[in-house]
Design a protein around this motif. Structure first.
Motif, PDB file in Angstrom:
ATOM      1  N   MET A  29       0.852  -1.188   0.000  1.00 43.53           N
ATOM      2  CA  MET A  29       0.000   0.000   0.000  1.00 43.53           C
ATOM      3  C   MET A  29       0.885   1.233   0.000  1.00 43.53           C
ATOM      4  O   MET A  29       2.073   1.169   0.304  1.00 43.53           O
ATOM      5  CB  MET A  29      -0.913   0.027   1.221  1.00 43.53           C
ATOM      6  CG  MET A  29      -0.178   0.147   2.542  1.00 43.53           C
ATOM      7  SD  MET A  29      -1.283   0.517   3.905  1.00 43.53           S
ATOM      8  CE  MET A  29      -2.261  -0.945   3.965  1.00 43.53           C
ATOM      9  N   THR A  30       0.277   2.342  -0.363  1.00 47.41           N
ATOM     10  CA  THR A  30       0.978   3.616  -0.383  1.00 47.41           C
ATOM     11  C   THR A  30       0.133   4.614   0.399  1.00 47.41           C
ATOM     12  O   THR A  30      -1.080   4.673   0.218  1.00 47.41           O
ATOM     13  CB  THR A  30       1.173   4.090  -1.833  1.00 47.41           C
ATOM     14  OG1 THR A  30       1.955   3.110  -2.522  1.00 47.41           O
ATOM     15  CG2 THR A  30       1.881   5.424  -1.880  1.00 47.41           C
ATOM     16  N   VAL A  31       0.820   5.352   1.293  1.00 47.99           N
ATOM     17  CA  VAL A  31       0.106   6.241   2.208  1.00 47.99           C
ATOM     18  C   VAL A  31       0.607   7.672   2.027  1.00 47.99           C
ATOM     19  O   VAL A  31       1.801   7.896   1.875  1.00 47.99           O
ATOM     20  CB  VAL A  31       0.355   5.793   3.664  1.00 47.99           C
ATOM     21  CG1 VAL A  31      -0.228   6.775   4.656  1.00 47.99           C
ATOM     22  CG2 VAL A  31      -0.203   4.394   3.881  1.00 47.99           C
ATOM     23  N   VAL A 103       8.624  -2.476 -10.653  1.00 45.62           N
ATOM     24  CA  VAL A 103       9.871  -1.893 -11.137  1.00 45.62           C
ATOM     25  C   VAL A 103      11.027  -2.878 -11.040  1.00 45.62           C
ATOM     26  O   VAL A 103      11.821  -3.021 -11.977  1.00 45.62           O
ATOM     27  CB  VAL A 103      10.212  -0.601 -10.361  1.00 45.62           C
ATOM     28  CG1 VAL A 103      11.597  -0.091 -10.743  1.00 45.62           C
ATOM     29  CG2 VAL A 103       9.158   0.466 -10.596  1.00 45.62           C
ATOM     30  N   ARG A 104      11.132  -3.566  -9.939  1.00 47.97           N
ATOM     31  CA  ARG A 104      12.276  -4.431  -9.705  1.00 47.97           C
ATOM     32  C   ARG A 104      12.437  -5.502 -10.777  1.00 47.97           C
ATOM     33  O   ARG A 104      13.531  -5.743 -11.268  1.00 47.97           O
ATOM     34  CB  ARG A 104      12.154  -5.094  -8.329  1.00 47.97           C
ATOM     35  CG  ARG A 104      13.248  -6.069  -7.992  1.00 47.97           C
ATOM     36  CD  ARG A 104      13.228  -6.412  -6.512  1.00 47.97           C
ATOM     37  NE  ARG A 104      11.882  -6.703  -6.055  1.00 47.97           N
ATOM     38  CZ  ARG A 104      11.340  -7.934  -5.964  1.00 47.97           C
ATOM     39  NH1 ARG A 104      12.044  -8.979  -6.299  1.00 47.97           N
ATOM     40  NH2 ARG A 104      10.107  -8.092  -5.539  1.00 47.97           N
ATOM     41  N   THR A 105      11.296  -6.118 -11.128  1.00 47.93           N
ATOM     42  CA  THR A 105      11.369  -7.272 -12.019  1.00 47.93           C
ATOM     43  C   THR A 105      10.813  -6.989 -13.410  1.00 47.93           C
ATOM     44  O   THR A 105      11.060  -7.754 -14.343  1.00 47.93           O
ATOM     45  CB  THR A 105      10.536  -8.426 -11.432  1.00 47.93           C
ATOM     46  OG1 THR A 105       9.198  -7.928 -11.257  1.00 47.93           O
ATOM     47  CG2 THR A 105      11.078  -8.859 -10.094  1.00 47.93           C
TER      48      THR A 105
ATOM     49  N   PHE F  37       4.588   0.202   1.614  1.00 52.99           N
ATOM     50  CA  PHE F  37       5.292  -1.069   1.673  1.00 52.99           C
ATOM     51  C   PHE F  37       4.701  -2.003   0.626  1.00 52.99           C
ATOM     52  O   PHE F  37       3.573  -1.811   0.157  1.00 52.99           O
ATOM     53  CB  PHE F  37       5.219  -1.707   3.066  1.00 52.99           C
ATOM     54  CG  PHE F  37       3.855  -2.182   3.444  1.00 52.99           C
ATOM     55  CD1 PHE F  37       3.441  -3.474   3.123  1.00 52.99           C
ATOM     56  CD2 PHE F  37       2.986  -1.343   4.115  1.00 52.99           C
ATOM     57  CE1 PHE F  37       2.171  -3.905   3.476  1.00 52.99           C
ATOM     58  CE2 PHE F  37       1.719  -1.782   4.461  1.00 52.99           C
ATOM     59  CZ  PHE F  37       1.311  -3.062   4.142  1.00 52.99           C
ATOM     60  N   GLY F  38       5.479  -2.983   0.247  1.00 55.94           N
ATOM     61  CA  GLY F  38       4.999  -4.013  -0.658  1.00 55.94           C
ATOM     62  C   GLY F  38       5.701  -5.283  -0.217  1.00 55.94           C
ATOM     63  O   GLY F  38       5.693  -5.607   0.978  1.00 55.94           O
ATOM     64  N   ARG F  39       6.344  -5.938  -1.141  1.00 52.26           N
ATOM     65  CA  ARG F  39       7.118  -7.107  -0.766  1.00 52.26           C
ATOM     66  C   ARG F  39       8.180  -6.764   0.290  1.00 52.26           C
ATOM     67  O   ARG F  39       8.618  -7.595   1.057  1.00 52.26           O
ATOM     68  CB  ARG F  39       7.823  -7.677  -2.010  1.00 52.26           C
ATOM     69  CG  ARG F  39       6.872  -8.197  -3.067  1.00 52.26           C
ATOM     70  CD  ARG F  39       6.502  -9.661  -2.810  1.00 52.26           C
ATOM     71  NE  ARG F  39       5.265  -9.995  -3.532  1.00 52.26           N
ATOM     72  CZ  ARG F  39       5.223 -10.434  -4.786  1.00 52.26           C
ATOM     73  NH1 ARG F  39       6.332 -10.621  -5.466  1.00 52.26           N
ATOM     74  NH2 ARG F  39       4.067 -10.698  -5.354  1.00 52.26           N
ATOM     75  N   GLN F  40       8.591  -5.516   0.276  1.00 49.71           N
ATOM     76  CA  GLN F  40       9.688  -5.108   1.154  1.00 49.71           C
ATOM     77  C   GLN F  40       9.327  -5.244   2.637  1.00 49.71           C
ATOM     78  O   GLN F  40      10.173  -5.467   3.482  1.00 49.71           O
ATOM     79  CB  GLN F  40      10.058  -3.652   0.833  1.00 49.71           C
ATOM     80  CG  GLN F  40      11.380  -3.206   1.407  1.00 49.71           C
ATOM     81  CD  GLN F  40      11.687  -1.782   1.002  1.00 49.71           C
ATOM     82  OE1 GLN F  40      10.908  -1.103   0.361  1.00 49.71           O
ATOM     83  NE2 GLN F  40      12.850  -1.310   1.403  1.00 49.71           N
TER      84      GLN F  40
HETATM   85  N1  LIG Z   1      -0.481  -3.123  -3.973  1.00 48.53           N
HETATM   86  C1  LIG Z   1       0.041  -1.939  -3.863  1.00 48.53           C
HETATM   87  N2  LIG Z   1      -0.755  -0.863  -3.917  1.00 48.53           N
HETATM   88  C2  LIG Z   1      -0.257   0.371  -3.792  1.00 48.53           C
HETATM   89  N3  LIG Z   1       1.048   0.627  -3.631  1.00 48.53           N
HETATM   90  C3  LIG Z   1       1.908  -0.407  -3.567  1.00 48.53           C
HETATM   91  C4  LIG Z   1       1.453  -1.709  -3.661  1.00 48.53           C
HETATM   92  N4  LIG Z   1       2.514  -2.536  -3.565  1.00 48.53           N
HETATM   93  C5  LIG Z   1       3.593  -1.742  -3.431  1.00 48.53           C
HETATM   94  N5  LIG Z   1       3.232  -0.464  -3.421  1.00 48.53           N
HETATM   95  C6  LIG Z   1       4.116   0.685  -3.303  1.00 48.53           C
HETATM   96  O1  LIG Z   1       5.338   0.411  -3.924  1.00 48.53           O
HETATM   97  C7  LIG Z   1       6.417   0.539  -3.024  1.00 48.53           C
HETATM   98  C8  LIG Z   1       7.484  -0.467  -3.302  1.00 48.53           C
HETATM   99  O2  LIG Z   1       6.890  -1.751  -3.218  1.00 48.53           O
HETATM  100  P1  LIG Z   1       7.741  -3.078  -2.905  1.00 48.53           P
HETATM  101  O3  LIG Z   1       6.791  -4.192  -2.752  1.00 48.53           O
HETATM  102  O4  LIG Z   1       8.659  -2.822  -1.775  1.00 48.53           O
HETATM  103  O5  LIG Z   1       8.531  -3.256  -4.198  1.00 48.53           O
HETATM  104  P2  LIG Z   1       8.814  -4.572  -4.973  1.00 48.53           P
HETATM  105  O6  LIG Z   1       8.105  -5.712  -4.286  1.00 48.53           O
HETATM  106  O7  LIG Z   1       8.226  -4.282  -6.297  1.00 48.53           O
HETATM  107  O8  LIG Z   1      10.294  -4.670  -4.946  1.00 48.53           O
HETATM  108  C9  LIG Z   1       5.795   0.402  -1.671  1.00 48.53           C
HETATM  109  O9  LIG Z   1       6.536   1.090  -0.688  1.00 48.53           O
HETATM  110  C10 LIG Z   1       4.439   1.000  -1.879  1.00 48.53           C
HETATM  111  O10 LIG Z   1       4.489   2.422  -1.720  1.00 48.53           O
END
Ligand SMILES: Nc1ncnc2c1ncn2[C@@H]1O[C@H](COP(=O)(O)OP(=O)(O)O)[C@@H](O)[C@H]1O
Ligand SMILES: Nc1ncnc2c1ncn2[C@@H]1O[C@H](COP(=O)(O)OP(=O)(O)O)[C@@H](O)[C@H]1O
Ligand SMILES: Nc1ncnc2c1ncn2[C@@H]1O[C@H](COP(=O)(O)OP(=O)(O)O)[C@@H](O)[C@H]1O
Lengths: 113, 488, 488, 488, 113, 113
Positions: A29-31, A103-105, F37-40
């Motif tokens: 999620m994004t806040v 972005v990563r993959t 946050f996401g996968r991180q």
């Molecule tokens: N399902 C989602 N909905 C909205 N924002 C997301 C979502 N997943 C990730 N994000 C945003 O993207 C950012 C990076 O995501 P992350 O999962 O850490 O990257 P990745 O898994 O692609 O390497 C998060 O900090 C969040 O702000």
């Protein structure tokens, strides 16, 4: 199909909503810190002995990209977790999105959620 | 012991804590360790540089001068430090877009004031001349060892220490002004009016009250205004110059007043403002106790320091409690303004009154500040910091309070409320009114002229963009600097 | 003398520094209230603890020692307080992601410096030994009642007070360094080089100029470098150590220089930076006037304090006006750097020059700082705080200025511009050059070694993430803490 | 006069402002410049105001009183300035929504404390009475020229200066309390418990240790607790009152403790917190060295200042290094708490120990603070600032350390670790335990009562909304004030 | 049908736009501090005596959920209130949203506005 | 047809992404500080000697309105510029927008980009 859910909630409800979403399988999620008003129409503060009205009250905006089929359930989850029953509880809306990339993959579509 | 060199004496461990002896019979001499007073040019020598002649004498005057000078310098440093307090208070009470402007004005006003006071401000104020203006000591020429009020009273304070103390006072006055003019004063205009305030208005009017032979000291048959540390000279004057500035400038764009359904925009950082307020309180311990000019007056400095504290405390509580019924909240901004009002008010009477009076003076000051802020708001004058109420109005009250509360023991006749007559009170009212009217008048004229030169008020576009970017080319905060090489 | 009025006495210039005489007749006794000096162990007793023997004697030396010690301690406190100023200035001028790092370095450097200076730094610097290094007073062992420059000159300052004052100076030098190394120095590297700077480089080179028997005091036939409060010893040295650090480290990632189309990233919080600057100015009132080591030298402390003020004021204005035509804005950052440059420059000459010279020295220093910052930028050296220009270059100018502007009355021959010969000037240039070259060289070697150990510069990832999170595990600001129990 | 004991002399009111006489033999004349001590009422005169009679005598007592009073006042100012430090530390370590509350509490507690200490706090603490409570000097009535511990020991400090110094100490104690109660204490409750703490608990328990005739000075056959500047009286007491408050209040809503998978919410602004910490260190130079009450004790004030510095430095490093293995980061928050712990610990022994002991005391204190914070967290007590560990626990350690490390030269027997016996140590432990238990007990009772009156803890809604808006009607930061006329 | 209007405007125009929207029946809005550039392409600031270019200039983002039929009118209202005619005035765009819920009551659709 | 591209990236990648977009003809963008946050799944910080977990990590949100036909290319450009290959690199998505107006001139549609 993917949807973007946007929720405007009370700041102190952020933890509850976040936990409820995690419990319901949301993985990201994004806040954003925002300010707003609706029915609540501002409130009164004071400074140096005088009152003044502020229209825009601090809120948190949560954005989540989710699979379209889970969207309505998750909106219900958010509404339940964010509700205090008092004015100013906020709004939730959803919109269709046309494409999502990690972005990563470089993965695309619902893979990328 | 006589005849021994300093070196041998000090090298002798048994005598390290030696006491000068005055053993019966004739005292041939008292040997004084001059080392300390011979200046540090020698301190870096790797060898003995001098020996004390036998029969050297005790420089009692040096003890006094050294102690008084140290006291006054330390007080001057504290008063100087009030600049940090003013900057924080004013910046904290300002809006985000005008913060650099507030800070830069205070810094540059201090720089200007130092040079002007050196060049002629001090000469106008503390030089001998006539009742209206002094004209000695331009560029500190003709300075004596200590400042003596043209031979009237030796302060025992080294001349340049006295200068520094008085500079710090002048600087305060000029900083107060900028507080009421926040958010719309063009920087060029600020430079110009600051020259007028620091270089002319403050020192000349100040001369009348504090300068050697100032005319306000000679009128009214010897019952003249007593303003111990400047409720009139610094604060009333600063407040009324500020008032003139705020009136001539007009309010900030979009500023709606209370009676028009608006109100004062809240300060952008109350943490900074609160700390600034406390720093001012701290600095006031230089302002008031330092004004004894002597630490020998032990009872005096203790009394002044305690009175200062009690009045501040009473002022803060009074202001907070006075607005509580109105806003149903414990308003921090007004508490700060309240204790500052208490400090301003006690500045004139701090030496002459007892502790109970100090508490009363502070309580009243706290209320005066609240009512004063309301009045200024009602008059649709935009004073973002409350300078007029805190310095102007509480300064008036403080000056008057000498005539009401003086306990008669410290050089001023008993005040009206302690059973004295009203003579002193009228002198206080009269003297203070002269200061207020003269400073307001002079400042109004100056501000009007600068306004007519189109230099006082920033352009509309500049004001909307914010003073910081428009005049100084930089906002106060660059949070994005977290993430990128440069500004985002 | 008896029978004279105070007025006549004080008006009589020949007697202004009069000594109390005890001529002829028997002096039976002067009883002194010893209570105050018998230590507070007794103060909490509920009963009388001692009686003064009849015929007790006046401890004049105690009056002197007490007053000097109090003065030096208060000055030491003010110099210590400069740490807060440096922290605010450096943190405010830094980017958001490196703020905790800046703050923590200053705190830990202070802690380290205190322990090192106690263990051996003070011994190296102020212990007697040879021209190159001292070796007395390790762990403050062998301390006497007062510090006496190995018996040469009794400062009248209690030993541990003198230690504290000198520690505060050492601490300043080490803090200056960190300013130029902001944003990419690994904390372990910071610890290591700080030990070298505070424990060895500063005290040893300092010994040459200020220590008892330091070799720079004996060269050139008695016309040695005069550095009253440290333009060379503290500031040139700090600035050139900083330069060595910045060169060895290289610039922060992504930092583009002016000639490459970039520029200095703006500070993240100019409010904090400005207040920090003013606190430094305030602390300088300990730095310079405290360096008389004596408040008995009333004229001296007054002169030093006023000169310090005037140079700062002139420096601030000069820097602001110098950049105005270039940027068409009233730049606050450069104004702060400018008055700091004025302060640095006046640090060496503050005791030896008159007010006019102080103003000139300050004006030049303001320009030196601007040109110095340009030069450093042009050389593609990344100095986020301007430490090299402000401390290094203005320190050089200040040291030279003694030879140009000394008025010849206070222990240093007349300066070149007041009609003296050039001898003193060359000593200043020579001495300062020795300090600059030695400190740069030593620091460069140390930094290079730490760099080669891979401890000086943080990893690329760490730098991009930001020093605060990478090294300290926490950003400076947690605004989200407004809303949630923990970090968001 | 010769032959009189100090006690009789000082007890004799008629002689309190005695002038040293030169009886026997001819006194030819010592003319003193009285000008400086005649008060500034005259300073504004344009004419000579008085002449000194021939044969005036040297007021040696005045030299002493002036110097001691100036010293104590300057120290009092520094201690007062610690309020700014506490405000910054507490505000910086707090969450954004409770910042105004923290600041306003400190301001108002200071105001309250000043009035209460004037009205009766000082009377309870420093007035003569019985072993349990004093009852002299209500509203400062009956004050003498200098404070004399009921005639036992003339401090040579003007009465009101002594009052101010002690007020600043009382204020510190009350501010410590608020630190552990951040974020959930209703403002009305704060007002009520503050009255109890500043007006009753602190002065009464303080009387036992520091008041004339306090009972803790008379027990145990003359080997009583020695607490030079307040490790017990101010810090242990403050810390244990804080503990009582935190326990009665319970944790903030949503606060999860470490053992429950949570942890302390991070402070919202570490810049402000770090500067606040350094200001506290600075202010401690008033706290400890000022407690000599005399600058004549030159060696004493130097020793105290240096010990204070070394203990702080050691505490900061020890705490940082202790947590490094755990978090693998250089934690700034704990470094600050660590040096504060060092300062707290050295407060009792600073006069009695040598530098080496100071370093050891500081090192241990740094570790005590870390373990203390862990313990409090483990006990599920929410102390947002670490007040209990820093002030309470390090205060205990500091008090004990007198009995371990006293070097036996300054009025306290040799400590256990230097080969002395354990008597002093047991007195320290006993006295400190009395203070801790009594203050905890009294505070717990007060807090419980206020809690039962439903005034101590803010409503749940208010807490979630944040103390600032709920109680004070305004958040600390209005960034939007950048853009709009009013709050957004 | 509901639309989400997003407007990027100059910060000091916020009050004007807010008032214009209120006067045109809008009952709620959400505001975010953002930074951006368009044709304006940044501007020059200075720090410690040197100029530097900043690309991203502070703007305010306003989001309002409105009934689709009023969207174009409201966009016109915003454009009028926000216009200064100088570069940097900003953009307004709209997007369709698929659903809106009021947290306090659970109302959905245009009821929830 | 216009699309709104939303990208959540690591803060220190902002400059790179901005430059890549400028190099690919993008003429405007809007940036917001967000946390997510996401996968991180958060990370560990420490305060006063204790570690604690933060879920929401600072990110930058970039929004650009672009012509629909360039959208996929620009997304690829963003993804390339923002990628570090480590977890936390972020997401990019796009949505259709129904209309765009330039405030200064009132131009509409792709004219207004
Ligand atoms: N399902 C989602 N909905 C909205 N924002 C997301 C979502 N997943 C990730 N994000 C945003 O993207 C950012 C990076 O995501 P992350 O999962 O850490 O990257 P990745 O898994 O692609 O390497 C998060 O900090 C969040 O702000
Ligand atoms: N029409 C709207 N468009 C965009 N945001 C809105 C709108 N109405 C409300 N909001 C957002 O929702 C928040 C809460 O709205 P409010 O009306 O106080 O809640 P409710 O009426 O549902 O109790 C507001 O502060 C605002 O940020
Ligand atoms: N293509 C775009 N996508 C997203 N936001 C944009 C775009 N173009 C402009 N903006 C936003 O609008 C703001 C104003 O744009 P600008 O180009 O300066 O105005 P104009 O050219 O319409 O006068 C920018 O600061 C940016 O936040």
């Amino acid at each position: 199909m993917l949807e973007l859910i946007t929720a405007i909630i009370k700041p102190h409800k952020l933890d509850d909503v976040k936990e409820a979403l995690l419990a319901n399988g949301v993985e990201g999620m994004t806040v954003t810190e925002v300010r707003g008003f609706g029915r609540q129409r501002g409130k009164t503060e004071n400074f140096r002995g005088s009152e003044y009205k502020i229209d825009l009250i601090p809120k948190m905006k949560i954005e989540i990209v989710v699979a379209a089929e889970t969207a309505d359930h998750l909106i219900a989850v958010i509404v339940e977790a964010a509700r205090t029953g008092k004015i100013g509880d906020g709004k939730v809306w959803k919109m269709a999105i046309d494409g999502l990339t990690r972005v990563r993959t470089g993965e695309m579509g619902s893979e990328a959620i | 012991m006589d005849g021994m060199t300093l070196k041998s004496r000090l090298g002798d461990k048994d005598r390290q804590r030696f006491f000068v002896t005055f053993l019966g019979g004739k005292l041939i001499g008292i040997v004084v360790a001059f080392a300390a007073i011979l200046g540090p040019g020698q301190l870096i020598l790797g060898k003995a540089v001098h020996a004390v002649a036998p029969n050297a004498e005790i420089p009692i005057q040096d003890v006094i001068n050294g102690q008084n000078t140290a006291w006054v310098l330390l007080a001057a440093f504290l008063v100087f430090f009030m600049q940090a307090g003013f900057m924080m208070l004013e910046a904290g009470f300002a809006r985000t877009r005008e913060v650099v402007n507030v800070l830069q004005e205070c810094i540059v006003d201090t720089c200007l004031c130092a040079l002007l006071f050196w060049a002629f401000g001090f000469a106008f104020m503390f030089g001998f001349g006539n009742g209206f203006i002094g004209h000695e000591f331009f560029f500190l020429n003709g300075a004596q060892a200590t400042y003596t009020y043209h031979g009237a009273t030796d302060t025992g304070v080294a001349f340049m220490a006295f200068f520094l103390f008085q500079f710090a006072f002048a600087d305060t006055c000029s900083t107060i002004t900028s507080g009421a003019m926040v958010g719309r004063t063009a920087f060029k205009g600020d430079l110009i009016y600051s020259v007028a305030v620091s270089g002319f208005i403050y020192p000349i009017i100040g001369h009348w009250v504090w300068g050697p032979g100032g005319w306000l000291q000679t009128v009214r048959n010897g019952v003249w205004i007593h303003d111990f540390a400047g409720s009139s000279v610094v604060h009333t004057m600063g407040g009324f110059i500020a008032l003139a500035g705020a009136i001539v400038l007009g309010p900030r764009l979009g500023r709606k007043f209370k009676r028009d359904g608006g109100g004062l925009p809240p300060g952008h950082d109350l943490t900074i403002a609160a700390i600034g307020g406390v720093i001012l309180w701290f600095g006031w311990y230089g302002f008031n106790p330092g004004s004894t000019l002597s630490s020998f007056d032990a009872a005096g400095i203790g009394r002044v320091a305690t009175n200062t504290t009690l009045a501040a405390a009473a002022g803060g509580l009074a202001a907070m409690l006075w607005v509580y019924p109105r806003v149903k909240k414990w308003d921090m901004g007004i508490t700060i303004n309240g204790f500052l009002g208490g400090l301003v008010a006690i500045t004139a009477p701090c030496y002459y009154v007892n502790a109970t009076a100090a508490v009363i003076i502070g309580l009243v000051a706290g209320v005066v500040v609240v009512l004063g802020i309301d009045l200024i708001e009602h008059m649709r004058i935009d004073d973002p910091i409350g300078a007029v109420a805190v310095h102007g109005f509480a300064g008036i009250w403080g000056t008057w309070s000498v005539g009401l509360f003086s306990n008669g023991k410290f050089g001023v006749p008993k005040g009206l409320l302690w059973g004295g007559d009203a003579k002193q009170l009228w002198s206080q009212v009269w003297g203070n009114a002269v200061v207020a009217v003269a400073s307001f008048g002079a400042a109004y004229a100056v501000m009007k002229v600068v306004m007519m030169m189109k230099l006082l008020r920033v352009s509309e576009d500049g004001e909307l963009e914010g003073m910081d970017i428009h005049e100084h080319g930089s906002p106060a905060y660059h949070p994005e600097a977290a993430y990128t090489g440069k500004g985002m």
